[in-house]
Design a protein around this motif. Structure first.
Motif, mmCIF file in Angstrom:
data_model
loop_
_atom_site.group_PDB
_atom_site.id
_atom_site.type_symbol
_atom_site.label_atom_id
_atom_site.label_comp_id
_atom_site.label_asym_id
_atom_site.label_seq_id
_atom_site.Cartn_x
_atom_site.Cartn_y
_atom_site.Cartn_z
ATOM 1 N N LEU A 84 18.230 -16.066 49.999
ATOM 2 C CA LEU A 84 17.836 -16.278 48.615
ATOM 3 C C LEU A 84 16.853 -15.207 48.174
ATOM 4 O O LEU A 84 15.955 -14.833 48.923
ATOM 5 N N ILE A 85 17.020 -14.755 46.960
ATOM 6 C CA ILE A 85 16.110 -13.784 46.363
ATOM 7 C C ILE A 85 15.201 -14.549 45.416
ATOM 8 O O ILE A 85 15.661 -15.404 44.654
ATOM 9 N N ASP A 86 13.913 -14.255 45.455
ATOM 10 C CA ASP A 86 12.969 -14.929 44.582
ATOM 11 C C ASP A 86 13.314 -14.643 43.118
ATOM 12 O O ASP A 86 13.650 -13.518 42.762
ATOM 13 N N LYS A 87 13.216 -15.681 42.281
ATOM 14 C CA LYS A 87 13.619 -15.550 40.878
ATOM 15 C C LYS A 87 12.669 -14.690 40.051
ATOM 16 O O LYS A 87 12.997 -14.305 38.935
ATOM 17 N N SER A 88 11.492 -14.376 40.575
ATOM 18 C CA SER A 88 10.542 -13.563 39.808
ATOM 19 C C SER A 88 10.975 -12.100 39.713
ATOM 20 O O SER A 88 10.474 -11.361 38.876
ATOM 21 N N HIS A 89 11.914 -11.670 40.546
ATOM 22 C CA HIS A 89 12.434 -10.303 40.466
ATOM 23 C C HIS A 89 13.418 -10.222 39.306
ATOM 24 O O HIS A 89 14.412 -10.940 39.277
ATOM 25 N N SER A 90 13.149 -9.362 38.354
ATOM 26 C CA SER A 90 14.048 -9.207 37.210
ATOM 27 C C SER A 90 15.220 -8.304 37.586
ATOM 28 O O SER A 90 15.198 -7.614 38.610
ATOM 29 N N LYS A 91 16.207 -8.300 36.726
ATOM 30 C CA LYS A 91 17.376 -7.433 36.925
ATOM 31 C C LYS A 91 16.933 -5.972 36.969
ATOM 32 O O LYS A 91 17.363 -5.203 37.833
ATOM 33 N N LYS A 92 16.046 -5.601 36.046
ATOM 34 C CA LYS A 92 15.548 -4.227 35.991
ATOM 35 C C LYS A 92 14.798 -3.871 37.282
ATOM 36 O O LYS A 92 14.947 -2.763 37.807
ATOM 37 N N ASP A 93 13.984 -4.808 37.808
ATOM 38 C CA ASP A 93 13.259 -4.567 39.067
ATOM 39 C C ASP A 93 14.232 -4.307 40.212
ATOM 40 O O ASP A 93 14.018 -3.404 41.023
ATOM 41 N N LEU A 94 15.287 -5.106 40.275
ATOM 42 C CA LEU A 94 16.270 -4.934 41.352
ATOM 43 C C LEU A 94 16.981 -3.583 41.237
ATOM 44 O O LEU A 94 17.145 -2.874 42.240
ATOM 45 N N ILE A 95 17.367 -3.214 40.028
ATOM 46 C CA ILE A 95 18.060 -1.933 39.825
ATOM 47 C C ILE A 95 17.146 -0.768 40.202
ATOM 48 O O ILE A 95 17.569 0.165 40.889
ATOM 49 N N GLU A 96 15.870 -0.820 39.789
ATOM 50 C CA GLU A 96 14.924 0.258 40.111
ATOM 51 C C GLU A 96 14.619 0.323 41.608
ATOM 52 O O GLU A 96 14.491 1.404 42.173
ATOM 53 N N LEU A 97 14.488 -0.854 42.237
ATOM 54 C CA LEU A 97 14.227 -0.891 43.681
ATOM 55 C C LEU A 97 15.357 -0.218 44.447
ATOM 56 O O LEU A 97 15.120 0.647 45.299
#
Length: 180
Positions: free
Chosen positions: A3-16
């Motif tokens: 499970l991925i924590d819900k506090s990570h936004s779509k933009k955060d995931l793409i940038e990471l």
């Protein structure tokens, strides 16, 4: 599957993943990205920030370190920033529209300085620090991602030089200067 924590936004995931040399299509939904996360993890080239797969998984399972204000907090922050900017632009004059005392300005600047990712907060801090009634110098707290972005923009602005090209006018091709 994890499970991925819900506090990570779509933009955060793409940038990471972009920093790990995996490019994710921005048109995909966050749910689709989360479903395909294991595929993206297998394609990663790790760096100094995230050294291996287990560190990446741990990072994704924990809440994000970025602070995001909710709508009410953001409105309050923007209101205080605008009041401080107005106070500084009116030569630090005390009034009912801005502030009754200089201490009130300082208290508000301290409250909003932790939201340094917001441009209005950075501007309010900069203007306050230049004012003659500074109680103490206040620096906004800026996240590493935003700081890196600001540094890159600063470098771009410094390296951009306009060049003046002078050409000789001929009878066939005269130089015309008009003033409207």
């Amino acid at each position: 599957m994890f499970l991925i924590d819900k506090s990570h936004s779509k933009k955060d995931l793409i940038e990471l993943f972009k920093s790990l040399k995996v490019f994710i299509d921005k048109t995909l939904s966050k749910g689709r990205i989360v479903n395909d996360i294991e595929i993206y993890i297998d394609q990663c080239f790790y760096n100094d920030k995230i050294k291996n797969k287990s560190e990446l998984v741990e990072y994704l399972q924990n809440p994000t370190t970025k602070q995001r204000p909710n709508i009410q907090e953001k409105n309050d922050i923007m209101y205080k920033s605008k009041r401080i900017i107005k106070y500084c632009n009116t030569h630090c004059e005390l009034s009912d529209l801005t502030y009754p005392t200089h201490e009130d300005v300082y208290n508000d600047i301290i409250l909003i300085s932790k939201w340094g990712d917001i441009p209005s907060v950075r501007r309010a801090c900069r203007l306050y620090n230049c004012s003659p009634y500074v109680i103490s110098h206040v620096n906004p707290v800026i996240s590493p991602e935003v700081k890196e972005n600001l540094d890159n923009n600063k470098i771009l602005k410094q390296t951009f030089l306009t060049s003046l090209k002078i050409r000789v006018a001929t009878k066939e091709n005269p130089i015309i200067v008009s003033f409207d």
